[in-house]
Design a protein around this motif. Structure first.
Motif, mmCIF file in Angstrom:
data_model
loop_
_atom_site.group_PDB
_atom_site.id
_atom_site.type_symbol
_atom_site.label_atom_id
_atom_site.label_comp_id
_atom_site.label_asym_id
_atom_site.label_seq_id
_atom_site.Cartn_x
_atom_site.Cartn_y
_atom_site.Cartn_z
ATOM 1 N N MET A 186 94.553 94.380 -34.094
ATOM 2 C CA MET A 186 94.106 94.285 -32.718
ATOM 3 C C MET A 186 93.856 95.695 -32.199
ATOM 4 N N THR A 187 92.759 95.885 -31.504
ATOM 5 C CA THR A 187 92.434 97.205 -30.984
ATOM 6 C C THR A 187 93.313 97.536 -29.793
ATOM 7 N N SER A 188 93.500 98.820 -29.549
ATOM 8 C CA SER A 188 94.343 99.221 -28.419
ATOM 9 C C SER A 188 93.743 98.780 -27.098
ATOM 10 N N ALA A 189 92.413 98.759 -27.016
ATOM 11 C CA ALA A 189 91.773 98.289 -25.780
ATOM 12 C C ALA A 189 92.110 96.828 -25.529
ATOM 13 N N LEU A 190 92.236 96.059 -26.593
ATOM 14 C CA LEU A 190 92.559 94.644 -26.433
ATOM 15 C C LEU A 190 94.033 94.443 -26.091
ATOM 16 N N THR A 191 94.918 95.211 -26.691
ATOM 17 C CA THR A 191 96.342 95.036 -26.418
ATOM 18 C C THR A 191 96.705 95.416 -24.993
ATOM 19 N N ASN A 192 95.869 96.212 -24.347
ATOM 20 C CA ASN A 192 96.113 96.600 -22.956
ATOM 21 C C ASN A 192 95.606 95.561 -21.961
ATOM 22 N N ARG A 193 94.968 94.500 -22.449
ATOM 23 C CA ARG A 193 94.427 93.461 -21.586
ATOM 24 C C ARG A 193 95.460 92.361 -21.379
ATOM 25 N N SER A 194 95.228 91.557 -20.360
ATOM 26 C CA SER A 194 96.109 90.418 -20.090
ATOM 27 C C SER A 194 95.990 89.410 -21.235
ATOM 28 N N PRO A 195 96.990 88.535 -21.393
ATOM 29 C CA PRO A 195 96.886 87.503 -22.438
ATOM 30 C C PRO A 195 95.639 86.627 -22.263
ATOM 31 N N ASP A 248 92.728 87.560 -20.943
ATOM 32 C CA ASP A 248 91.585 88.353 -21.387
ATOM 33 C C ASP A 248 91.561 88.460 -22.909
ATOM 34 N N GLN A 249 92.720 88.628 -23.537
ATOM 35 C CA GLN A 249 92.789 88.688 -24.997
ATOM 36 C C GLN A 249 92.252 87.392 -25.601
ATOM 37 N N TYR A 250 92.650 86.279 -25.025
ATOM 38 C CA TYR A 250 92.168 84.979 -25.494
ATOM 39 C C TYR A 250 90.650 84.894 -25.383
ATOM 40 N N LEU A 251 90.122 85.280 -24.223
ATOM 41 C CA LEU A 251 88.674 85.220 -24.010
ATOM 42 C C LEU A 251 87.941 86.115 -25.005
ATOM 43 N N VAL A 252 88.415 87.335 -25.170
ATOM 44 C CA VAL A 252 87.773 88.265 -26.100
ATOM 45 C C VAL A 252 87.756 87.689 -27.511
#
Length: 95
Positions: free
Chosen positions: A1-10, A12-16
Motif C-alpha cells: 500500500m502506498t503511503s498516500a493511501l495509508t494516510n487516507r480514511s478507510p 477513501d482507501q476502499y474507494l481507491v
C-alpha cells in the motif's frame, strides 16, 4: 500500500482500491485525488462502505447463518488467515 493511501480514511482507501481494480488505474494516482473526485468516480461507493456491516448482517440473516456458531467462527478465522497471507504476498513480505 502506498503511503498516500495509508494516510487516507478507510472509506477513501476502499474507494481507491475499488476504482483501481475496476479501471486498472495505479493506486498511487487515485490516492492523490480528493475525496469528492473519488465519489464522482464511484457513485454510491462511500455509502456502500459505510453500510457494509448492516448489509452483511442482513445477508447472513436471510441465509439462516448464525455468526455466533462454531462453524461460522472457524470459517471466519480461516478466511482471515488466508487474507492475511495474501496481504503478506502483496506487500513482498511472504513468510
Amino acid at each position: 500500500m502506498t503511503s498516500a493511501l495509508t494516510n487516507r480514511s478507510p472509506a477513501d482507501q476502499y474507494l481507491v482500491q475499488r476504482i483501481s481494480a475496476r479501471d486498472h488505474v495505479d493506486v498511487a494516482l487515485l490516492a492523490a485525488l480528493p475525496g469528492h473526485e473519488l465519489d464522482r468516480l464511484l457513485p454510491g461507493g462511500r455509502a456502500a462502505f459505510e453500510q457494509r456491516a448492516q448489509v452483511a448482517q442482513a445477508l447472513l440473516g436471510r441465509r439462516g447463518i448464525d455468526p455466533d456458531s462454531a462453524e461460522y467462527q472457524a470459517a471466519d478465522a480461516q478466511a482471515r488467515d488466508i487474507l492475511a497471507r495474501v496481504d503478506q504476498l502483496g506487500s513482498d513480505h511472504a513468510a
